[in-house]
Motif scaffolding. Structure first.
Motif, PDB file in Angstrom:
ATOM      1  N   SER A  92      -5.791  10.472   5.707  1.00 23.83           N
ATOM      2  CA  SER A  92      -5.089   9.196   5.683  1.00 23.83           C
ATOM      3  C   SER A  92      -5.790   8.275   4.690  1.00 23.83           C
ATOM      4  N   GLY A  93      -5.018   7.386   4.070  1.00 26.78           N
ATOM      5  CA  GLY A  93      -5.632   6.501   3.099  1.00 26.78           C
ATOM      6  C   GLY A  93      -4.714   5.380   2.658  1.00 26.78           C
ATOM      7  N   THR A  94      -5.269   4.513   1.819  1.00 25.56           N
ATOM      8  CA  THR A  94      -4.568   3.340   1.316  1.00 25.56           C
ATOM      9  C   THR A  94      -4.145   3.585  -0.124  1.00 25.56           C
ATOM     10  N   SER A  95      -2.854   3.664  -0.365  1.00 30.58           N
ATOM     11  CA  SER A  95      -2.367   3.955  -1.703  1.00 30.58           C
ATOM     12  C   SER A  95      -2.315   2.690  -2.558  1.00 30.58           C
ATOM     13  N   ILE A  96      -2.568   2.851  -3.840  1.00 24.35           N
ATOM     14  CA  ILE A  96      -2.425   1.743  -4.782  1.00 24.35           C
ATOM     15  C   ILE A  96      -0.972   1.277  -4.804  1.00 24.35           C
ATOM     16  N   ARG A  97      -0.054   2.205  -4.654  1.00 23.12           N
ATOM     17  CA  ARG A  97       1.380   1.900  -4.631  1.00 23.12           C
ATOM     18  C   ARG A  97       1.709   0.824  -3.606  1.00 23.12           C
ATOM     19  N   GLU A  98       1.132   0.927  -2.427  1.00 20.07           N
ATOM     20  CA  GLU A  98       1.404  -0.020  -1.356  1.00 20.07           C
ATOM     21  C   GLU A  98       0.829  -1.399  -1.670  1.00 20.07           C
ATOM     22  N   LEU A  99      -0.322  -1.440  -2.310  1.00 17.73           N
ATOM     23  CA  LEU A  99      -0.950  -2.713  -2.655  1.00 17.73           C
ATOM     24  C   LEU A  99      -0.201  -3.418  -3.788  1.00 17.73           C
ATOM     25  N   VAL A 100       0.261  -2.640  -4.740  1.00 21.78           N
ATOM     26  CA  VAL A 100       1.056  -3.206  -5.830  1.00 21.78           C
ATOM     27  C   VAL A 100       2.363  -3.786  -5.293  1.00 21.78           C
ATOM     28  N   ALA A 101       2.933  -3.140  -4.289  1.00 20.30           N
ATOM     29  CA  ALA A 101       4.171  -3.642  -3.678  1.00 20.30           C
ATOM     30  C   ALA A 101       3.952  -5.024  -3.082  1.00 20.30           C
ATOM     31  N   ALA A 102       2.790  -5.247  -2.481  1.00 19.49           N
ATOM     32  CA  ALA A 102       2.476  -6.566  -1.926  1.00 19.49           C
ATOM     33  C   ALA A 102       2.407  -7.614  -3.031  1.00 19.49           C
ATOM     34  N   ASP A 103       1.770  -7.255  -4.137  1.00 16.72           N
ATOM     35  CA  ASP A 103       1.633  -8.205  -5.248  1.00 16.72           C
ATOM     36  C   ASP A 103       3.002  -8.549  -5.837  1.00 16.72           C
ATOM     37  N   LYS A 104       3.876  -7.561  -5.925  1.00 15.74           N
ATOM     38  CA  LYS A 104       5.218  -7.817  -6.456  1.00 15.74           C
ATOM     39  C   LYS A 104       6.002  -8.773  -5.567  1.00 15.74           C
TER      40      LYS A 104
END
Length: 245
Positions: free
Chosen positions: A110-122
């Protein structure tokens, strides 16, 4: 029972793992709020209150495990986790597309994807995430400007009430949880990047977290007082463990 068919490959790529340079660049504008803390400190309740404000993006982790049924409710992709197959998640790890990830009980990754963090910034929202203290150390090495908020209960007695809130725990389970919590609190006290906060009531605590995030800085005086309580929690925990060997 989950089984990792490619556990050796995961171990290889997670040994001294680092996000790619492209991932690091994508992370720069992200406002990241990490809640860390021992069992029954109330992290999830605080997160629920913060999400109710409507100005946070909850970070959903990726995992290789299969969806479960919790209390009669089937887990859904994109709600509890992003459920990925091993090949997909391994490929993203090899490309450095995760902030952090870990093998859990040799059964899942399990982990934290960069994709998910970028979605927050958008969305223009701070990314809100709960994470273990080991993962927080990895995140801090990559993104030291994130908020690292360590949540503790107001007292040992209240902690025990919360821990047993869903039913009496066997003595060995209580000991296991307290021993793990001791390691977590001790480690956090040694790190200067944590802000300690006492979760007296989740509404008040969530408001305090939100105020800090909006201001872009920690409440130094509050941290000092909370660290005093954290040290007392350690002392009370050790006394309990010594008396219940």
């Amino acid at each position: 029972m989950n089984e990792l068919k490619h556990i050796d490959e995961f171990r290889r790529v997670l040994t001294d793992y680092h996000p790619s340079e492209a991932a690091r660049q994508a992370l720069k504008p992200v406002r990241l709020v990490m809640l860390v803390g021992p069992t029954s400190s109330g992290k999830n309740t605080i997160i629920g209150e913060l999400l109710g404000i409507g100005t946070y993006h909850y970070v959903i982790s990726d995992t290789t495990r299969k969806p479960r049924v919790n209390q009669g409710v089937q887990e859904q992709d994109g709600r509890e986790y992003w459920f990925r197959n091993e090949a997909e998640l391994l490929a993203d790890l090899e490309a450095g597309r995760f902030l952090e990830a870990a093998i859990i009980h040799d059964q899942q990754v399990s982990g934290t994807s960069i994709r998910e963090l970028v979605a927050a910034d958008k969305e223009g929202k701070p990314a809100l995430h709960e994470i273990e203290y080991v993962g927080a150390e990895i995140v801090h090495a990559v993104k030291p400007d994130a908020f690292f908020i360590f949540v503790i209960p107001p007292s040992f007695d209240e902690w025990m009430v919360r821990m047993r809130g869903r039913g009496e725990l066997p003595p060995d389970e209580t000991r296991r949880r307290l021993e793990s919590a001791t390691r977590e609190i001790t480690t956090a006290l040694e790190r200067d990047y944590y802000f300690f906060i006492v979760n007296d009531t989740y509404v008040h605590t969530a408001r305090s977290v939100d105020d800090m995030v909006k201001a872009g800085k920690y409440d130094t005086a509050g941290d000092e007082q909370a660290r005093i309580i954290a040290r007392q929690l350690l002392a009370d925990t050790q006394a309990y463990l010594n008396a219940n060997r």
